[in-house]
Design a protein around this motif. Sequence first.
Motif, PDB file in Angstrom:
ATOM      1  N   PRO A   1       0.833  -1.207   0.000  1.00  0.00           N
ATOM      2  CA  PRO A   1       0.000   0.000   0.000  1.00  0.00           C
ATOM      3  C   PRO A   1       0.866   1.255   0.000  1.00  0.00           C
ATOM      4  O   PRO A   1       1.868   1.315   0.684  1.00  0.00           O
ATOM      5  N   GLY A   2       0.432   2.259  -0.762  1.00  0.00           N
ATOM      6  CA  GLY A   2       1.172   3.521  -0.800  1.00  0.00           C
ATOM      7  C   GLY A   2       2.162   3.582  -1.942  1.00  0.00           C
ATOM      8  O   GLY A   2       2.389   4.631  -2.523  1.00  0.00           O
ATOM      9  N   ALA A   3       2.763   2.450  -2.281  1.00  0.00           N
ATOM     10  CA  ALA A   3       3.753   2.469  -3.364  1.00  0.00           C
ATOM     11  C   ALA A   3       3.053   2.709  -4.697  1.00  0.00           C
ATOM     12  O   ALA A   3       1.935   2.242  -4.911  1.00  0.00           O
ATOM     13  N   SER A   4       3.715   3.468  -5.581  1.00  0.00           N
ATOM     14  CA  SER A   4       3.093   3.691  -6.882  1.00  0.00           C
ATOM     15  C   SER A   4       4.145   3.747  -7.973  1.00  0.00           C
ATOM     16  O   SER A   4       5.305   4.081  -7.731  1.00  0.00           O
ATOM     17  N   LEU A   5       3.714   3.394  -9.157  1.00  0.00           N
ATOM     18  CA  LEU A   5       4.606   3.334 -10.304  1.00  0.00           C
ATOM     19  C   LEU A   5       3.953   4.100 -11.449  1.00  0.00           C
ATOM     20  O   LEU A   5       2.823   3.804 -11.830  1.00  0.00           O
ATOM     21  N   PHE A   6       4.682   5.110 -11.958  1.00  0.00           N
ATOM     22  CA  PHE A   6       4.114   5.899 -13.047  1.00  0.00           C
ATOM     23  C   PHE A   6       4.914   5.651 -14.312  1.00  0.00           C
ATOM     24  O   PHE A   6       6.142   5.835 -14.324  1.00  0.00           O
ATOM     25  N   VAL A   7       4.213   5.218 -15.357  1.00  0.00           N
ATOM     26  CA  VAL A   7       4.893   4.977 -16.630  1.00  0.00           C
ATOM     27  C   VAL A   7       4.249   5.850 -17.707  1.00  0.00           C
ATOM     28  O   VAL A   7       3.120   5.603 -18.123  1.00  0.00           O
ATOM     29  N   PRO A   8       4.933   6.915 -18.124  1.00  0.00           N
ATOM     30  CA  PRO A   8       4.341   7.863 -19.082  1.00  0.00           C
ATOM     31  C   PRO A   8       4.465   7.348 -20.508  1.00  0.00           C
ATOM     32  O   PRO A   8       5.218   7.909 -21.304  1.00  0.00           O
ATOM     33  N   ASN A   9       3.748   6.295 -20.828  1.00  0.00           N
ATOM     34  CA  ASN A   9       3.889   5.684 -22.144  1.00  0.00           C
ATOM     35  C   ASN A   9       2.598   4.974 -22.534  1.00  0.00           C
ATOM     36  O   ASN A   9       2.144   4.069 -21.839  1.00  0.00           O
TER      37      ASN A   9
END
Lengths: 367, 430
Positions: free
Chosen positions: A73-81
Amino acid sequence: MPYETDPPAFDGRYSDGKTAAAYNVRVGFSPRGLLIRGHNAADDLIWPYGALATAEPISSHAVDALVSYRHQPGASLFVPNGTFARQLAEAAPHLTTRAARRRAATPWLWTAAAVLVLVAGVFALQLSPARAIAGLMPDGLRNSLGNQTLRSMTSGKKVCETPAGRRAVENLAARLATGVPGETTFEITVVDWGLINAFATPGNKIVLTRGLIEKAGSADEIAGVLAHEMGHGIEMHPETSIVRAIGLSAAVELLMGGGGGTVGNIGVMLAQLSYSRQAEAEADDVALKLMRDAGIATDGLTDFFKRMNKLERSGDGDSNRTFDVLRSHPQTADRIRRISAQEKYPSKPALKPADWRALKTICAVPD
Amino acid sequence: MTTPARTIEKSGAPQRPGTSPHLSWLHPLGLISLSVYNFVMRFLTLGIHHFWGKNEVRKRIWSSIRVEGEPLEYTGTGAELFRGFLVIFGIVFLPVMLATFSVAVFFGPDSGISKGFQGGLYLAFLLLTGVAIYRAQRYRLSRTRWRGIRASLVGSSLKYGWTYFWTMLLVPVTLGWISPWRATRLQRITTDDMRFGTTAFSFTASSRPLYGPFATFWLLMVAFLAALPFLVTAIVPWPDMFAASETGEFKPPRPEDMARIVVGVYFALFLLGVVYMILSAWYRAAMIRHFSRHTHIDGLSFASTVTPGGLMWITVSNFLLLVAGAVVATATLAAIGLFIWTLAGAGLGSAIGDSIPPEQIGGVLGVPMVLLFFLAMGMLLPVAQARSTGYLVSHLRLDGTLDTAAIEASAEQNIKRGEGLAQAFDIDAL
């Protein structure tokens, strides 16, 4: 889909959910789940596809994806693709807009269908829940309701009252009431109002207008109208429409998500403006029975309908056109036909000539 | 299939600590189709879809706000909104409706008790409005995350509600002149209570600089209100119904006069709305710029460059958009209705023909059409909301630096919330 693990194809940014700092990572699709790699391959994270969530459902025009993982929980991954987003949608189909919408909508579509079936059933079986609740009202409540309705509908208008006129009204009511089951008594008020009108309120109260009495050709006509309104009272139509209005406005409020306000009120007002065709027919049936039991001819009632018909057609009289549009009275011709079809029975005039004269002048200002 | 929750902290280099973050707006795509979908689904689910639709719109709008190119995340759910609505409906709406009805029935609508009850109800609602505004904001903030860090509102909703209440009572007494002070005070309570993780926001604005723009707005508004009756009667011919009352008996207006009165009143309200929107734009723009300048978090300050013209354009174009959407939706549904009617042919036609005389069919169908039009006015609301938010965000700048590594998640962040009684009243119902 073809899984590639080495090297992970996409640039992403990872946050651990403890601080707002972000780390550059490479992201790829592995058979076991989403692969997230920092500096060392030894520290690779694997997020299984089934436990993933995205900030918004992935649509066909997604240009990026913000992914989180149920077990971290809380962790996030952003992939701008955008390509990453589309591949993710393939690997984890539950993240698509379509899947999210199906999950959200399905139970409510079924609920709505069930409600509609229930409502249709109530109509088909001619059940009236509002009528049943109205029947449970204590007399005190019905009386208070009636008094308030009476007050608001006749506010600013004079009540017509002469001793002789009052006696005539009482005589007529008493004669019609011989056929009324039980101890029911009616309270009749004549108001100084030019409109041709008569209505029943809750608590067996009936209002007749000066216009109605003045325009009537005979006491039998008044008797017919009075019997019809008594019919509404006996069938508890006024109480039923109040219960229905309250129920409807609660339902509308519920349906409109609390924003019902004006739109809802307009709808409710329109719904309660008039009785249903069925209610009018019921009142007619009761009226015919009361008149038969009282030995009053039904010709008066037909005469009255005929004249009203003529007045409405010519656009004359005080009838309000706006309300006519919404009125659900059975076609007047139908009603005349039904009443005329009654078997004839021996009858006497509804009122003695002296009483009729007294009633006619009940609103006259005493000299 | 769970993987041990390992962190990647040691392996990746932190991204530019103490940066000057860039705020941007990435306009969401597909909002029109989402609007139409929500509109149709609302009918099909008898209204319940409203909450899920609203939630999806929020997710899209939040995602469009980017800090350092990374989206805000909205984690609320449609079920939460629906539950909140049911709570409000059950503990407020329904009891109030029944109580109002009972009081009116037993004491009469014009009795002292009835009027006192109405007055008390009005005051209670005013107090609750402030509490509700605060709690709705708390709900939304607690469901807002950036890089996994949650925002929150840590103060008391009663304190906000009370301030909202007594300052509102002073609005008519001061002829509106308390408004800039009031807005500043309420904004201070909210902003000072706001947290991003454990880091607090702060608000340093005073209301004084707002009084110049407010005075201009107030004077122009008063001048307009004085001229309004003349404007309306000049454009909508007013029936001389009041002449009749001098003869003694008050005659109710005739239906055709009534129509004119209704048109006149609506025209006046419309005019009032338009002029208010235009005149208040300067004041609103000044307020947004002023409040932004005095809002800080860590080493950051906000700076807004919204203009009166920009605000006006957004309001007008959004209104036209909603009307256009309603026209298209009503026309489409009418066409579908006509098509079904034609297909069903004689059967349906004669069934309806029996119950409604031909000359009245127009009237009977007109009423639902008008209702439909008003409902359809809300159809493109998501597009309008996105445009308004987009305008504000794209005219907002972040000045200074933010040490992202120093912003920590608050302790209760990951505790499962949403079940306590207090939480049950953090409602964002309406």
